[in-house]
Motif scaffolding. Sequence first.
Motif, PDB file in Angstrom:
ATOM      1  N   ALA A 113     102.809  75.476  30.264  1.00 52.14           N
ATOM      2  CA  ALA A 113     103.694  76.665  30.954  1.00 52.14           C
ATOM      3  C   ALA A 113     104.487  77.549  30.232  1.00 52.14           C
ATOM      4  CB  ALA A 113     104.500  76.012  31.956  1.00 52.14           C
ATOM      5  N   GLU A 114     104.641  77.303  28.954  1.00 51.69           N
ATOM      6  CA  GLU A 114     105.423  78.104  28.000  1.00 51.69           C
ATOM      7  C   GLU A 114     104.683  79.292  27.373  1.00 51.69           C
ATOM      8  OE1 GLU A 114     107.577  75.201  25.927  1.00 51.69           O
ATOM      9  OE2 GLU A 114     109.291  75.194  27.453  1.00 51.69           O
ATOM     10  N   ARG A 115     103.023  78.865  27.578  1.00 51.36           N
ATOM     11  CA  ARG A 115     102.228  79.760  26.936  1.00 51.36           C
ATOM     12  C   ARG A 115     101.756  80.652  27.975  1.00 51.36           C
ATOM     13  NH1 ARG A 115      98.595  75.535  23.377  1.00 51.36           N
ATOM     14  NH2 ARG A 115     100.232  74.428  22.021  1.00 51.36           N
ATOM     15  N   HIS A 116     100.905  81.830  27.417  1.00 50.78           N
ATOM     16  CA  HIS A 116      99.993  82.259  28.294  1.00 50.78           C
ATOM     17  C   HIS A 116      98.625  82.053  28.018  1.00 50.78           C
ATOM     18  CE1 HIS A 116      99.074  85.416  31.082  1.00 50.78           C
ATOM     19  NE2 HIS A 116      98.285  86.292  30.303  1.00 50.78           N
ATOM     20  N   ASP A 117      98.014  81.371  28.781  1.00 50.43           N
ATOM     21  CA  ASP A 117      96.697  81.003  28.377  1.00 50.43           C
ATOM     22  C   ASP A 117      95.680  81.207  29.334  1.00 50.43           C
ATOM     23  OD1 ASP A 117      94.108  79.611  27.532  1.00 50.43           O
ATOM     24  OD2 ASP A 117      95.119  77.698  26.861  1.00 50.43           O
ATOM     25  N   GLU A 118      95.240  82.586  29.543  1.00 50.48           N
ATOM     26  CA  GLU A 118      94.365  82.943  30.712  1.00 50.48           C
ATOM     27  C   GLU A 118      93.040  82.220  30.737  1.00 50.48           C
ATOM     28  OE1 GLU A 118      93.443  84.367  34.464  1.00 50.48           O
ATOM     29  OE2 GLU A 118      95.492  84.520  33.328  1.00 50.48           O
ATOM     30  N   PRO A 119      92.307  81.770  29.664  1.00 47.07           N
ATOM     31  CA  PRO A 119      90.996  81.088  29.850  1.00 47.07           C
ATOM     32  C   PRO A 119      91.224  79.767  30.472  1.00 47.07           C
ATOM     33  CG  PRO A 119      91.276  82.381  27.714  1.00 47.07           C
ATOM     34  CD  PRO A 119      92.441  82.311  28.392  1.00 47.07           C
ATOM     35  N   LEU A 120      92.470  78.849  30.151  1.00 43.58           N
ATOM     36  CA  LEU A 120      92.508  77.684  30.484  1.00 43.58           C
ATOM     37  C   LEU A 120      92.811  77.768  32.168  1.00 43.58           C
ATOM     38  CD1 LEU A 120      93.846  74.644  30.426  1.00 43.58           C
ATOM     39  CD2 LEU A 120      95.894  75.479  30.365  1.00 43.58           C
ATOM     40  N   ILE A 121      93.382  78.699  32.589  1.00 46.99           N
ATOM     41  CA  ILE A 121      93.803  78.812  34.110  1.00 46.99           C
ATOM     42  C   ILE A 121      92.232  79.037  34.829  1.00 46.99           C
ATOM     43  CG2 ILE A 121      94.804  80.368  35.883  1.00 46.99           C
ATOM     44  CD1 ILE A 121      96.489  78.703  34.012  1.00 46.99           C
ATOM     45  N   ILE A 122      91.492  79.933  34.209  1.00 48.22           N
ATOM     46  CA  ILE A 122      89.998  79.680  34.621  1.00 48.22           C
ATOM     47  C   ILE A 122      89.217  78.745  34.659  1.00 48.22           C
ATOM     48  CG2 ILE A 122      87.847  80.981  34.336  1.00 48.22           C
ATOM     49  CD1 ILE A 122      89.326  83.596  33.101  1.00 48.22           C
ATOM     50  N   ARG A 123      89.270  77.946  33.671  1.00 54.28           N
ATOM     51  CA  ARG A 123      88.814  76.685  33.567  1.00 54.28           C
ATOM     52  C   ARG A 123      89.467  75.754  34.740  1.00 54.28           C
ATOM     53  NH1 ARG A 123      89.517  77.597  27.968  1.00 54.28           N
ATOM     54  NH2 ARG A 123      91.179  75.815  27.958  1.00 54.28           N
ATOM     55  N   LEU A 124      90.778  75.637  34.793  1.00 57.95           N
ATOM     56  CA  LEU A 124      91.251  74.610  35.772  1.00 57.95           C
ATOM     57  C   LEU A 124      90.692  74.982  37.353  1.00 57.95           C
ATOM     58  CD1 LEU A 124      95.005  74.350  34.531  1.00 57.95           C
ATOM     59  CD2 LEU A 124      93.090  72.821  34.330  1.00 57.95           C
ATOM     60  N   ASP A 125      91.020  76.390  37.391  1.00 59.01           N
ATOM     61  CA  ASP A 125      90.442  76.996  38.795  1.00 59.01           C
ATOM     62  C   ASP A 125      88.949  76.535  38.900  1.00 59.01           C
ATOM     63  OD1 ASP A 125      92.723  78.060  39.789  1.00 59.01           O
ATOM     64  OD2 ASP A 125      92.373  79.915  38.951  1.00 59.01           O
ATOM     65  N   HIS A 126      88.123  76.409  37.972  1.00 56.55           N
ATOM     66  CA  HIS A 126      86.623  76.203  38.072  1.00 56.55           C
ATOM     67  C   HIS A 126      86.677  74.649  38.289  1.00 56.55           C
ATOM     68  CE1 HIS A 126      82.571  75.899  37.392  1.00 56.55           C
ATOM     69  NE2 HIS A 126      82.530  75.184  36.796  1.00 56.55           N
ATOM     70  N   ALA A 127      87.541  73.915  37.742  1.00 52.42           N
ATOM     71  CA  ALA A 127      87.503  72.228  37.869  1.00 52.42           C
ATOM     72  C   ALA A 127      87.825  72.021  39.601  1.00 52.42           C
ATOM     73  CB  ALA A 127      88.360  71.649  37.073  1.00 52.42           C
ATOM     74  N   ILE A 128      88.761  72.827  40.051  1.00 47.89           N
ATOM     75  CA  ILE A 128      89.180  72.830  41.147  1.00 47.89           C
ATOM     76  C   ILE A 128      88.078  72.889  42.303  1.00 47.89           C
ATOM     77  CG2 ILE A 128      90.881  73.600  43.018  1.00 47.89           C
ATOM     78  CD1 ILE A 128      93.003  73.763  40.603  1.00 47.89           C
ATOM     79  N   ALA A 129      87.535  73.971  41.909  1.00 45.98           N
ATOM     80  CA  ALA A 129      86.562  74.481  42.893  1.00 45.98           C
ATOM     81  C   ALA A 129      85.277  73.384  42.940  1.00 45.98           C
ATOM     82  CB  ALA A 129      85.801  75.858  42.526  1.00 45.98           C
ATOM     83  N   LEU A 130      84.893  72.761  41.650  1.00 42.91           N
ATOM     84  CA  LEU A 130      84.028  71.659  41.885  1.00 42.91           C
ATOM     85  C   LEU A 130      84.503  70.509  42.551  1.00 42.91           C
ATOM     86  CD1 LEU A 130      82.761  71.858  38.139  1.00 42.91           C
ATOM     87  CD2 LEU A 130      81.707  72.710  40.017  1.00 42.91           C
ATOM     88  N   GLN A 131      85.719  70.090  42.675  1.00 46.40           N
ATOM     89  CA  GLN A 131      86.417  69.307  43.311  1.00 46.40           C
ATOM     90  C   GLN A 131      86.071  69.403  44.733  1.00 46.40           C
ATOM     91  OE1 GLN A 131      90.069  68.261  41.285  1.00 46.40           O
ATOM     92  NE2 GLN A 131      89.605  66.195  41.634  1.00 46.40           N
ATOM     93  N   GLN A 132      86.469  70.728  45.172  1.00 48.85           N
ATOM     94  CA  GLN A 132      86.419  71.050  46.518  1.00 48.85           C
ATOM     95  C   GLN A 132      85.016  70.846  47.183  1.00 48.85           C
ATOM     96  OE1 GLN A 132      88.064  74.952  46.233  1.00 48.85           O
ATOM     97  NE2 GLN A 132      89.893  74.176  47.411  1.00 48.85           N
ATOM     98  N   GLN A 133      84.007  71.200  46.163  1.00 45.23           N
ATOM     99  CA  GLN A 133      82.659  70.994  46.507  1.00 45.23           C
ATOM    100  C   GLN A 133      82.363  69.467  46.896  1.00 45.23           C
ATOM    101  OE1 GLN A 133      80.033  73.037  43.561  1.00 45.23           O
ATOM    102  NE2 GLN A 133      80.910  74.859  43.941  1.00 45.23           N
ATOM    103  N   SER A 134      82.942  68.443  45.898  1.00 38.73           N
ATOM    104  CA  SER A 134      82.537  67.144  45.730  1.00 38.73           C
ATOM    105  C   SER A 134      83.261  66.551  47.111  1.00 38.73           C
ATOM    106  CB  SER A 134      82.942  66.623  44.786  1.00 38.73           C
ATOM    107  OG  SER A 134      82.422  66.997  43.512  1.00 38.73           O
ATOM    108  N   ALA A 135      84.530  67.018  47.377  1.00 41.10           N
ATOM    109  CA  ALA A 135      85.204  66.570  48.488  1.00 41.10           C
ATOM    110  C   ALA A 135      84.280  66.691  50.027  1.00 41.10           C
ATOM    111  CB  ALA A 135      86.478  67.122  48.564  1.00 41.10           C
ATOM    112  N   LYS A 136      83.991  67.938  49.948  1.00 35.45           N
ATOM    113  CA  LYS A 136      83.066  68.622  51.070  1.00 35.45           C
ATOM    114  C   LYS A 136      81.947  67.713  51.338  1.00 35.45           C
ATOM    115  CE  LYS A 136      81.224  72.396  53.434  1.00 35.45           C
ATOM    116  NZ  LYS A 136      80.975  73.872  53.360  1.00 35.45           N
ATOM    117  N   ALA A 137      81.351  67.245  50.148  1.00 24.62           N
ATOM    118  CA  ALA A 137      79.941  66.508  50.223  1.00 24.62           C
ATOM    119  C   ALA A 137      80.368  64.936  50.342  1.00 24.62           C
ATOM    120  CB  ALA A 137      79.131  66.637  49.119  1.00 24.62           C
TER     121      ALA A 137
END
Length: 238
Positions: A113-137
């Motif tokens: 949180a003390e850094r600014h790591d935009e690529p990390l945020i993108i990767r985390l959002d992608h991981a969350i999106a995949l989890q949402q797909q798995s939950a739906k299935a």
Amino acid sequence: MEAAHITPRPPAKAASRLDRARQAAPQVFERLRNAIIALELPPGAPLSRAELAGQFGISSTPVRDALMRLEEEGLVDVFPQHATVVSRIDIGRAEQAHFLRQALELEIVRLLAERHDEPLIIRLDHAIALQQQSAKAGDFEAFMAGDNDFHAQLYTAAGKQDLWALVRSRSGHIDRLRRLHLPSPGKAQNIIRHHKLITRAIEAGDADAAQQHLRTHLSGTLSELDKIRSHHPEYLTD
């Protein structure tokens, strides 16, 4: 997702032919460990060295080595000259794994949180999106893999990959508790919601909020221990 009854698969499902380009013992260990965590091999399931060797198409030596590693993690009980069986879920070990993981990840999310790591945020959002797909299935195994990927991203971004390996090696018992709890109504969506809150707090540079959301997230399963025990008393031991 609706609550689902866990129906263990027979032990043979955990085995299949191996990649001959890789060492056999680590592959056997991975496959048996995954099957134990997923409860395809539930507590009390017998593990015959000879049968596993036949199912994997290998000698008994790599199977023995894999079972020794599983015993080190407390995931199997070995009774010399008698039997090897999948262990029951040890609550003490689960609590210790939770303590270790929380201590490490609270510091990791503060650091991130003390850094600014935009690529990390993108990767985390992608991981969350995949989890949402798995939950739906309703794919619990894919969902748990996605959960692990989300947290692995945090360790990697903080340069603490070796600590993630340590956490994973200690998490077999609490991961089985999580797998028992996951089919409960609303559980998967709660996990996704917490992941989103942690991600947004890191993105905003709010270390205190990131830690607060992480603490709530990691404590979810142990806070429901009595309910899990009431539904699966034969799987747990103190």
